[in-house]
Motif scaffolding. Structure first.
Motif, PDB file in Angstrom:
ATOM      1  N   MET A   1      -6.036  14.352  16.786  1.00 21.40           N
ATOM      2  CA  MET A   1      -5.301  13.300  16.061  1.00 21.40           C
ATOM      3  C   MET A   1      -5.863  13.123  14.652  1.00 21.40           C
ATOM      4  SD  MET A   1      -2.850  11.824  17.685  1.00 21.40           S
ATOM      5  CE  MET A   1      -2.542  10.102  18.058  1.00 21.40           C
ATOM      6  N   LYS A   2      -4.958  12.973  13.711  1.00 18.73           N
ATOM      7  CA  LYS A   2      -5.394  12.816  12.319  1.00 18.73           C
ATOM      8  C   LYS A   2      -5.854  11.390  12.046  1.00 18.73           C
ATOM      9  CE  LYS A   2      -2.789  16.619  10.493  1.00 18.73           C
ATOM     10  NZ  LYS A   2      -1.520  17.057   9.941  1.00 18.73           N
ATOM     11  N   LYS A   3      -6.899  11.270  11.239  1.00 20.75           N
ATOM     12  CA  LYS A   3      -7.468   9.940  10.983  1.00 20.75           C
ATOM     13  C   LYS A   3      -7.321   9.542   9.526  1.00 20.75           C
ATOM     14  CE  LYS A   3     -10.601  10.214  14.821  1.00 20.75           C
ATOM     15  NZ  LYS A   3     -11.811   9.717  15.427  1.00 20.75           N
ATOM     16  N   VAL A   4      -7.298   8.223   9.321  1.00 19.09           N
ATOM     17  CA  VAL A   4      -7.276   7.691   7.951  1.00 19.09           C
ATOM     18  C   VAL A   4      -8.392   6.660   7.801  1.00 19.09           C
ATOM     19  CG1 VAL A   4      -4.831   8.098   7.489  1.00 19.09           C
ATOM     20  CG2 VAL A   4      -5.494   5.983   8.552  1.00 19.09           C
ATOM     21  N   PRO A   5      -8.973   6.588   6.585  1.00 14.69           N
ATOM     22  CA  PRO A   5     -10.043   5.620   6.353  1.00 14.69           C
ATOM     23  C   PRO A   5      -9.460   4.225   6.106  1.00 14.69           C
ATOM     24  CG  PRO A   5      -9.663   6.926   4.370  1.00 14.69           C
ATOM     25  CD  PRO A   5      -8.704   7.436   5.414  1.00 14.69           C
ATOM     26  N   VAL A   6      -9.828   3.279   6.984  1.00 11.85           N
ATOM     27  CA  VAL A   6      -9.262   1.930   6.916  1.00 11.85           C
ATOM     28  C   VAL A   6     -10.361   0.919   6.608  1.00 11.85           C
ATOM     29  CG1 VAL A   6      -8.092   0.129   8.244  1.00 11.85           C
ATOM     30  CG2 VAL A   6      -7.432   2.526   8.540  1.00 11.85           C
ATOM     31  N   LEU A   7     -10.074   0.009   5.710  1.00  9.91           N
ATOM     32  CA  LEU A   7     -11.049  -1.050   5.389  1.00  9.91           C
ATOM     33  C   LEU A   7     -10.654  -2.422   5.917  1.00  9.91           C
ATOM     34  CD1 LEU A   7     -12.659  -0.432   1.913  1.00  9.91           C
ATOM     35  CD2 LEU A   7     -13.770  -1.097   4.048  1.00  9.91           C
ATOM     36  N   GLU A   8      -9.360  -2.694   5.956  1.00 10.89           N
ATOM     37  CA  GLU A   8      -8.935  -3.999   6.449  1.00 10.89           C
ATOM     38  C   GLU A   8      -7.620  -3.864   7.207  1.00 10.89           C
ATOM     39  OE1 GLU A   8     -10.134  -7.489   3.348  1.00 10.89           O
ATOM     40  OE2 GLU A   8      -8.461  -6.268   2.700  1.00 10.89           O
ATOM     41  N   ILE A   9      -7.519  -4.628   8.291  1.00 13.00           N
ATOM     42  CA  ILE A   9      -6.233  -4.828   8.970  1.00 13.00           C
ATOM     43  C   ILE A   9      -6.123  -6.325   9.157  1.00 13.00           C
ATOM     44  CG2 ILE A   9      -4.890  -4.398  11.064  1.00 13.00           C
ATOM     45  CD1 ILE A   9      -6.479  -1.787  11.430  1.00 13.00           C
ATOM     46  N   PHE A  10      -5.084  -6.930   8.590  1.00  9.58           N
ATOM     47  CA  PHE A  10      -4.964  -8.385   8.724  1.00  9.58           C
ATOM     48  C   PHE A  10      -3.501  -8.836   8.730  1.00  9.58           C
ATOM     49  CE2 PHE A  10      -4.090  -9.421   4.243  1.00  9.58           C
ATOM     50  CZ  PHE A  10      -4.693  -8.400   3.542  1.00  9.58           C
ATOM     51  N   GLY A  11      -3.325 -10.091   9.100  1.00  9.01           N
ATOM     52  CA  GLY A  11      -2.008 -10.683   9.184  1.00  9.01           C
ATOM     53  C   GLY A  11      -1.800 -11.276  10.561  1.00  9.01           C
ATOM     54  N   PRO A  12      -0.583 -11.815  10.798  1.00 10.06           N
ATOM     55  CA  PRO A  12       0.484 -11.966   9.825  1.00 10.06           C
ATOM     56  C   PRO A  12       0.101 -12.911   8.683  1.00 10.06           C
ATOM     57  CG  PRO A  12       1.271 -12.410  12.061  1.00 10.06           C
ATOM     58  CD  PRO A  12      -0.209 -12.353  12.117  1.00 10.06           C
ATOM     59  N   THR A  13       0.568 -12.516   7.478  1.00  5.83           N
ATOM     60  CA  THR A  13       0.445 -13.368   6.312  1.00  5.83           C
ATOM     61  C   THR A  13       1.770 -13.216   5.564  1.00  5.83           C
ATOM     62  OG1 THR A  13      -0.895 -13.840   4.330  1.00  5.83           O
ATOM     63  CG2 THR A  13      -0.718 -11.518   4.987  1.00  5.83           C
ATOM     64  N   ILE A  14       1.806 -13.650   4.317  1.00  5.70           N
ATOM     65  CA  ILE A  14       3.013 -13.385   3.538  1.00  5.70           C
ATOM     66  C   ILE A  14       2.684 -12.367   2.446  1.00  5.70           C
ATOM     67  CG2 ILE A  14       4.275 -15.543   3.923  1.00  5.70           C
ATOM     68  CD1 ILE A  14       2.860 -15.641   0.684  1.00  5.70           C
ATOM     69  N   GLN A  15       3.654 -11.558   2.125  1.00  9.25           N
ATOM     70  CA  GLN A  15       3.517 -10.647   0.977  1.00  9.25           C
ATOM     71  C   GLN A  15       3.482 -11.531  -0.273  1.00  9.25           C
ATOM     72  OE1 GLN A  15       2.721  -8.485  -1.492  1.00  9.25           O
ATOM     73  NE2 GLN A  15       3.414  -6.843  -0.123  1.00  9.25           N
ATOM     74  N   GLY A  16       2.372 -11.465  -1.004  1.00  8.51           N
ATOM     75  CA  GLY A  16       2.182 -12.352  -2.147  1.00  8.51           C
ATOM     76  C   GLY A  16       2.684 -11.805  -3.465  1.00  8.51           C
ATOM     77  N   GLU A  17       3.176 -10.548  -3.453  1.00 10.24           N
ATOM     78  CA  GLU A  17       3.502  -9.915  -4.734  1.00 10.24           C
ATOM     79  C   GLU A  17       4.831  -9.159  -4.671  1.00 10.24           C
ATOM     80  OE1 GLU A  17       0.271  -7.321  -5.912  1.00 10.24           O
ATOM     81  OE2 GLU A  17      -1.240  -8.761  -5.236  1.00 10.24           O
ATOM     82  N   GLY A  18       5.483  -9.124  -5.839  1.00 11.20           N
ATOM     83  CA  GLY A  18       6.523  -8.126  -6.047  1.00 11.20           C
ATOM     84  C   GLY A  18       7.821  -8.302  -5.283  1.00 11.20           C
ATOM     85  N   MET A  19       8.455  -7.152  -5.021  1.00  7.02           N
ATOM     86  CA  MET A  19       9.854  -7.090  -4.583  1.00  7.02           C
ATOM     87  C   MET A  19      10.158  -7.802  -3.273  1.00  7.02           C
ATOM     88  SD  MET A  19       9.757  -3.071  -3.530  1.00  7.02           S
ATOM     89  CE  MET A  19      11.474  -2.875  -3.219  1.00  7.02           C
ATOM     90  N   VAL A  20       9.175  -7.937  -2.374  1.00 10.27           N
ATOM     91  CA  VAL A  20       9.447  -8.649  -1.120  1.00 10.27           C
ATOM     92  C   VAL A  20       8.532  -9.864  -0.990  1.00 10.27           C
ATOM     93  CG1 VAL A  20      10.587  -6.811   0.153  1.00 10.27           C
ATOM     94  CG2 VAL A  20       8.099  -6.954   0.218  1.00 10.27           C
ATOM     95  N   ILE A  21       8.241 -10.471  -2.117  1.00  7.63           N
ATOM     96  CA  ILE A  21       7.369 -11.654  -2.132  1.00  7.63           C
ATOM     97  C   ILE A  21       7.879 -12.687  -1.123  1.00  7.63           C
ATOM     98  CG2 ILE A  21       8.616 -12.816  -4.032  1.00  7.63           C
ATOM     99  CD1 ILE A  21       5.757 -13.628  -5.100  1.00  7.63           C
ATOM    100  N   GLY A  22       6.945 -13.242  -0.379  1.00  3.75           N
ATOM    101  CA  GLY A  22       7.300 -14.239   0.631  1.00  3.75           C
ATOM    102  C   GLY A  22       7.575 -13.669   2.005  1.00  3.75           C
ATOM    103  N   GLN A  23       7.773 -12.352   2.094  1.00  2.00           N
ATOM    104  CA  GLN A  23       8.063 -11.700   3.388  1.00  2.00           C
ATOM    105  C   GLN A  23       6.840 -11.792   4.309  1.00  2.00           C
ATOM    106  OE1 GLN A  23      10.779  -9.671   4.783  1.00  2.00           O
ATOM    107  NE2 GLN A  23       9.384  -9.878   6.527  1.00  2.00           N
ATOM    108  N   LYS A  24       7.057 -12.235   5.526  1.00  5.96           N
ATOM    109  CA  LYS A  24       5.985 -12.222   6.529  1.00  5.96           C
ATOM    110  C   LYS A  24       5.623 -10.770   6.832  1.00  5.96           C
ATOM    111  CE  LYS A  24       5.290 -13.885  11.260  1.00  5.96           C
ATOM    112  NZ  LYS A  24       5.991 -14.674  12.312  1.00  5.96           N
TER     113      LYS A  24
END
Ligand code: SAM
Ligand code: 2KA
Ligand code: SF4
Ligand code: MG
Length: 242
Positions: A1-24
């Motif tokens: 299985m292929k791996k990716v380096p992850v630093l944070e997993i969090f939420g649910p929160t709201i998207q605070g920026e840009g085109m979908v601002i406010g989206q959960k």
């Protein structure tokens, strides 16, 4: 299985920026960046300060953690970094999210292309203005945008430029002019990414937001742009993981 380096997993929160601002949304933040912006609010993803916290994770492992945190309280996942577009291995995770009916957003600066970018629902490309200390390779950016807009898809693409000063605004106008057909967002820059006095920070950021709005009001080249603050910073200040 292929791996990716992850630093944070969090939420649910709201998207605070840009085109979908406010989206959960849930967030997955990958490690590593090909840039080193002077004002990066996520410098821990690339400056070595959090290198011991990086986890090499499979798509399944990231998915399990999202479900553990969010249960059935999410339908949208934002992948940010660092620069997630450095990671070819994210393909498996993107496929897994789609198989589970989730919407996906990505934050990237437009310096690298991956085939899986075509499968992202809400794609934000954020070229960096002069205050960052970075230099945009516009030929590369042209190429990436061309690839992503060549075919009709259900994908939404936007450009978002963070503005700290007049020189940045001038840069932003040129980006907007170059890619006229792509929805364009201006975002207030946060100069104090380490401060812990949220009330003071918010007052300052709202002043900067007002300044940016005033520039847009006065400028006929900016009639079609949207001007936004970082909503999460107004609510939570510089807190991590929100
Ligand atoms: C941390 S970056 C990660 C994704 C990708 N490397 C990028 O820059 O687009 C996510 C977004 O935060 C913005 N950002 C970073 N530092 C900021 C700051 N100090 N003030 C406002 N926006 C900032 C970036 O421009 C980008 O749009
Ligand atoms: N709430 C929230 N919204 C965000 N939008 C973009 C973020 C990022 O760091 O990429 C971010 C973030 O870190 N938190
Ligand atoms: S490109 Fe994004 S993550 Fe990389 S240094 Fe700049 S703001 Fe930070
Ligand atoms: Mg952020």
């Amino acid at each position: 299985m292929k791996k990716v380096p992850v630093l944070e997993i969090f939420g649910p929160t709201i998207q605070g920026e840009g085109m979908v601002i406010g989206q959960k949304t849930m967030f997955v933040r990958t490690a590593g960046c090909d840039y080193s912006c002077s004002w990066c609010d996520s410098a821990f993803t690339w400056d070595g300060s959090a290198k011991d916290d990086i986890r090499q994770m499979t798509a399944e492992e990231i998915w399990s953690e999202l479900v553990e945190l969010g249960g059935d309280r999410f339908s949208h996942v934002t992948i940010s970094g660092g620069n997630p577009a450095l990671l070819g291995n994210l393909q498996e995770f993107v496929t897994l999210l789609k198989d589970n009916g989730k919407q996906i957003a990505i934050e990237t600066q437009g310096s690298r292309y991956q085939e899986w970018l075509k499968q992202i629902d809400d794609l934000t490309i954020s070229p960096k203005p002069p205050s960052s200390g970075m230099k945009t390779d516009f030929e590369k950016l042209d190429h990436i945008i061309q690839k992503l807009t060549r075919e009709e898809t259900s994908q939404s693409i936007s450009l978002k430029v963070v503005v700290f000063n007049e020189q940045d605004l001038f840069y932003a106008k040129n980006v907007h002019k170059r890619y006229r057909d792509i929805p364009f967002y201006l975002q207030v820059g946060n100069e104090d990414v380490h401060g812990s006095d949220t009330e003071h920070l918010v007052q300052h950021l709202l002043k900067k937001y007002e300044w940016l709005i005033d520039q847009v009001i006065l400028d006929s080249d900016l009639n079609a742009v949207r001007v936004l603050p970082q909503l999460h910073t107004l609510v939570w200040g510089n807190k991590r993981g929100v």
